[in-house]
Scaffold this active site. Sequence first.
Site, PDB file in Angstrom:
ATOM      1  N   ASN A   9       0.884  -1.169   0.000  1.00 49.99           N
ATOM      2  CA  ASN A   9       0.000   0.000   0.000  1.00 49.99           C
ATOM      3  C   ASN A   9       0.924   1.221   0.000  1.00 49.99           C
ATOM      4  OD1 ASN A   9      -1.782   2.058   0.509  1.00 49.99           O
ATOM      5  ND2 ASN A   9      -2.796   1.053   2.239  1.00 49.99           N
ATOM      6  N   ARG A  87      -2.522  -1.994  -3.514  1.00 51.86           N
ATOM      7  CA  ARG A  87      -3.656  -1.095  -3.449  1.00 51.86           C
ATOM      8  C   ARG A  87      -3.508  -0.046  -4.553  1.00 51.86           C
ATOM      9  NH1 ARG A  87      -5.270   3.451   0.998  1.00 51.86           N
ATOM     10  NH2 ARG A  87      -7.322   3.828   0.129  1.00 51.86           N
ATOM     11  N   HIS A 175     -12.537   3.934  -1.001  1.00 54.86           N
ATOM     12  CA  HIS A 175     -12.518   3.109   0.222  1.00 54.86           C
ATOM     13  C   HIS A 175     -13.137   1.727  -0.007  1.00 54.86           C
ATOM     14  CE1 HIS A 175     -12.176   6.861   3.005  1.00 54.86           C
ATOM     15  NE2 HIS A 175     -10.992   6.291   2.860  1.00 54.86           N
ATOM     16  N   GLY A 204     -11.599   7.612   8.978  1.00 54.68           N
ATOM     17  CA  GLY A 204     -10.162   7.593   9.279  1.00 54.68           C
ATOM     18  C   GLY A 204      -9.605   8.969   9.004  1.00 54.68           C
ATOM     19  N   SER A 205      -8.388   9.043   8.436  1.00 53.15           N
ATOM     20  CA  SER A 205      -7.940  10.381   8.030  1.00 53.15           C
ATOM     21  C   SER A 205      -8.736  10.816   6.797  1.00 53.15           C
ATOM     22  CB  SER A 205      -6.439  10.418   7.811  1.00 53.15           C
ATOM     23  OG  SER A 205      -6.065   9.379   6.966  1.00 53.15           O
ATOM     24  N   GLY A 206      -9.020   9.857   5.900  1.00 50.31           N
ATOM     25  CA  GLY A 206     -10.052  10.067   4.878  1.00 50.31           C
ATOM     26  C   GLY A 206     -11.351   9.489   5.411  1.00 50.31           C
ATOM     27  N   ARG A 235      -9.476  17.393   4.442  1.00 48.08           N
ATOM     28  CA  ARG A 235     -10.256  17.647   3.213  1.00 48.08           C
ATOM     29  C   ARG A 235     -11.667  18.077   3.611  1.00 48.08           C
ATOM     30  NH1 ARG A 235      -9.352  11.824   0.703  1.00 48.08           N
ATOM     31  NH2 ARG A 235      -7.888  11.428   2.379  1.00 48.08           N
ATOM     32  N   ASP A 276      -6.529  15.826  13.477  1.00 52.10           N
ATOM     33  CA  ASP A 276      -6.624  14.555  14.199  1.00 52.10           C
ATOM     34  C   ASP A 276      -7.680  14.677  15.303  1.00 52.10           C
ATOM     35  OD1 ASP A 276      -6.109  12.421  16.114  1.00 52.10           O
ATOM     36  OD2 ASP A 276      -4.236  12.094  15.036  1.00 52.10           O
ATOM     37  N   ILE A 322     -11.104   6.650  13.463  1.00 53.35           N
ATOM     38  CA  ILE A 322     -12.106   7.332  14.298  1.00 53.35           C
ATOM     39  C   ILE A 322     -13.268   6.388  14.599  1.00 53.35           C
ATOM     40  CG2 ILE A 322     -13.678   9.313  14.435  1.00 53.35           C
ATOM     41  CD1 ILE A 322     -11.851  10.642  12.225  1.00 53.35           C
ATOM     42  N   GLY A 323     -13.755   5.719  13.566  1.00 52.39           N
ATOM     43  CA  GLY A 323     -14.922   4.839  13.725  1.00 52.39           C
ATOM     44  C   GLY A 323     -14.686   3.706  14.706  1.00 52.39           C
ATOM     45  N   ASN A 325     -12.293   3.744  17.182  1.00 52.96           N
ATOM     46  CA  ASN A 325     -11.677   4.132  18.465  1.00 52.96           C
ATOM     47  C   ASN A 325     -12.367   5.246  19.234  1.00 52.96           C
ATOM     48  OD1 ASN A 325      -9.295   2.378  18.364  1.00 52.96           O
ATOM     49  ND2 ASN A 325      -8.808   3.579  16.539  1.00 52.96           N
ATOM     50  N   GLU A 372      -7.875  -3.553   5.046  1.00 51.61           N
ATOM     51  CA  GLU A 372      -7.763  -3.424   3.585  1.00 51.61           C
ATOM     52  C   GLU A 372      -6.713  -4.383   3.028  1.00 51.61           C
ATOM     53  OE1 GLU A 372      -7.483   0.558   4.771  1.00 51.61           O
ATOM     54  OE2 GLU A 372      -8.711   1.301   3.122  1.00 51.61           O
TER      55      GLU A 372
HETATM   56  P1  ADP Z   1      -5.821   6.218   7.502  1.00 54.85           P
HETATM   57  O1  ADP Z   1      -7.038   6.654   6.742  1.00 54.85           O
HETATM   58  O2  ADP Z   1      -4.634   7.087   7.274  1.00 54.85           O
HETATM   59  O3  ADP Z   1      -5.547   4.735   7.437  1.00 54.85           O
HETATM   60  P2  ADP Z   1      -6.801   5.721  10.147  1.00 54.85           P
HETATM   61  O4  ADP Z   1      -7.925   4.857   9.735  1.00 54.85           O
HETATM   62  O5  ADP Z   1      -5.695   5.108  10.916  1.00 54.85           O
HETATM   63  O6  ADP Z   1      -6.181   6.556   8.970  1.00 54.85           O
HETATM   64  O7  ADP Z   1      -7.416   6.924  10.992  1.00 54.85           O
HETATM   65  C1  ADP Z   1      -6.604   7.951  11.454  1.00 54.85           C
HETATM   66  C2  ADP Z   1      -7.418   8.879  12.308  1.00 54.85           C
HETATM   67  O8  ADP Z   1      -8.124   8.139  13.307  1.00 54.85           O
HETATM   68  C3  ADP Z   1      -6.559   9.861  13.075  1.00 54.85           C
HETATM   69  O9  ADP Z   1      -6.298  11.005  12.335  1.00 54.85           O
HETATM   70  C4  ADP Z   1      -7.416  10.159  14.272  1.00 54.85           C
HETATM   71  O10 ADP Z   1      -8.223  11.292  13.979  1.00 54.85           O
HETATM   72  C5  ADP Z   1      -8.334   8.981  14.417  1.00 54.85           C
HETATM   73  N1  ADP Z   1      -8.116   8.222  15.670  1.00 54.85           N
HETATM   74  C6  ADP Z   1      -7.221   7.239  15.899  1.00 54.85           C
HETATM   75  N2  ADP Z   1      -7.327   6.806  17.160  1.00 54.85           N
HETATM   76  C7  ADP Z   1      -8.296   7.527  17.756  1.00 54.85           C
HETATM   77  C8  ADP Z   1      -8.880   7.570  19.069  1.00 54.85           C
HETATM   78  N3  ADP Z   1      -8.470   6.753  20.031  1.00 54.85           N
HETATM   79  N4  ADP Z   1      -9.870   8.464  19.278  1.00 54.85           N
HETATM   80  C9  ADP Z   1     -10.282   9.289  18.310  1.00 54.85           C
HETATM   81  N5  ADP Z   1      -9.787   9.290  17.065  1.00 54.85           N
HETATM   82  C10 ADP Z   1      -8.809   8.432  16.791  1.00 54.85           C
END
Ligand code: ADP
Length: 387
Positions: A9, A87, A175, A204-206, A235, A276, A322-323, A325, A372
């Site tokens: 990836n 990917r 995604h 996530g970040s996206g 974004r 973040d 985010i989803g 955690n 993924e």
């Molecule tokens: P990517 O899309 O780069 O794979 P991730 O799925 O790892 O990214 O998501 C990254 C984002 O998840 C971080 O920018 C942060 O905002 C969020 N995140 C990670 N851990 C936590 C947490 N414990 N609580 C809230 N947000 C979290």
Amino acid sequence: MSGPLLVINAGSSSLKFETFDVADGTPRRVLRGQIERLASAAPHFVAHDAGGVITDRVLGAGEDPEAMLLAWLGEHGGGAPCAVGHRVVHGGVRHTGPALVDDALLTELDALSPLAPLHQPHNLEPIRRLRAQAPDLPQVACFDTSFHRGHPEVADRFALPEALFAQGVRRYGFHGLSYAWIAARFAEMAPSLAAGRVIAAHLGSGCSACAMIGGRSVDSTMGFTALEGLVMGTRPGQLDAGVVLYLMQQGMDAAAIEHLLYHESGLKGLSGISGDVRDLLADGGARARLALDVFVYRAAGAFATLAAAMGGVDAVIFTAGIGENSPDIRAAIAARCAWLGFSLDAARNAAHGPLISATGSKVAGYVIPTDEEATIARETLSVLAAR
Ligand code: ADP
């Protein structure tokens, strides 16, 4: 098949990889690692197996990352790979599934780079370099767009002249490798719900959300590019096209607008603090709260749109950083979706599920970790098996 299956990836600044043992036909993860700061003079290589860090070193000047990775795998990673799955963010309209790489495919995928300028060229680079180094090594491209190719036409049309649609100006959805994993896992976990109407939210970040009926995507919040839809880390998501016209009239060129929209907007732009969610939750100030409120408001609005696309919703699944955690963000989105008959159980949500909805909630809620790379491993094996 001898040797591990390598999954790559690759992004603009890092190349993430994982290996899978596929000796018995089912991918089993063995190790993972990454080469970070690819663009710098001293890229950093680190790999972990189940027991911890097994290599941690800086690449030498001019050392080719893929050649180094192949050599390292030969010595420490279970031997030369039997195949590589990549990917690739954009597969255009033609690819409804993974594809074996050849020169014609690379030319076709190159032509899609303007549609995903921040991802596609970086996804293709390692494929090209590995082809030069190991021409007989089978490589498979696994696309983030494929999962969405079954959308009804109404979902993928912009209300623009036909000639633009014919040029490829349409909604693609992204995604997809994440949603394919979620659909497969949910079918194992809750088959009768998975057969129904499901909203999966990759936050996530996206960020995006996807409407699935019977495990197949029927709509997605992502569009022509990965800028569309939900508020993301940096974004903006959904944006009046008139804003872009205005910025151009103010003298911003395409590169400056691209930078603004991909790197300076979203939660980062709204808060002025960070993209973040962890930083914003910790900050707790007015601007951090506003950014999170807009994020939640837009996500809940998108859930309503996707529910309308399906004539209702039976289950909601949260995934990605985010989803998976953040119970706070999940709870805030669910509270705005109470009118859909969605209510969370606070203790289940705090424990990250997998079931997080309250007993009696009309809409079931789940947290499912995405994977993924496992999707790429599965898809790559399916292409090799069909050869
Ligand atoms: P990517 O899309 O780069 O794979 P991730 O799925 O790892 O990214 O998501 C990254 C984002 O998840 C971080 O920018 C942060 O905002 C969020 N995140 C990670 N851990 C936590 C947490 N414990 N609580 C809230 N947000 C979290």
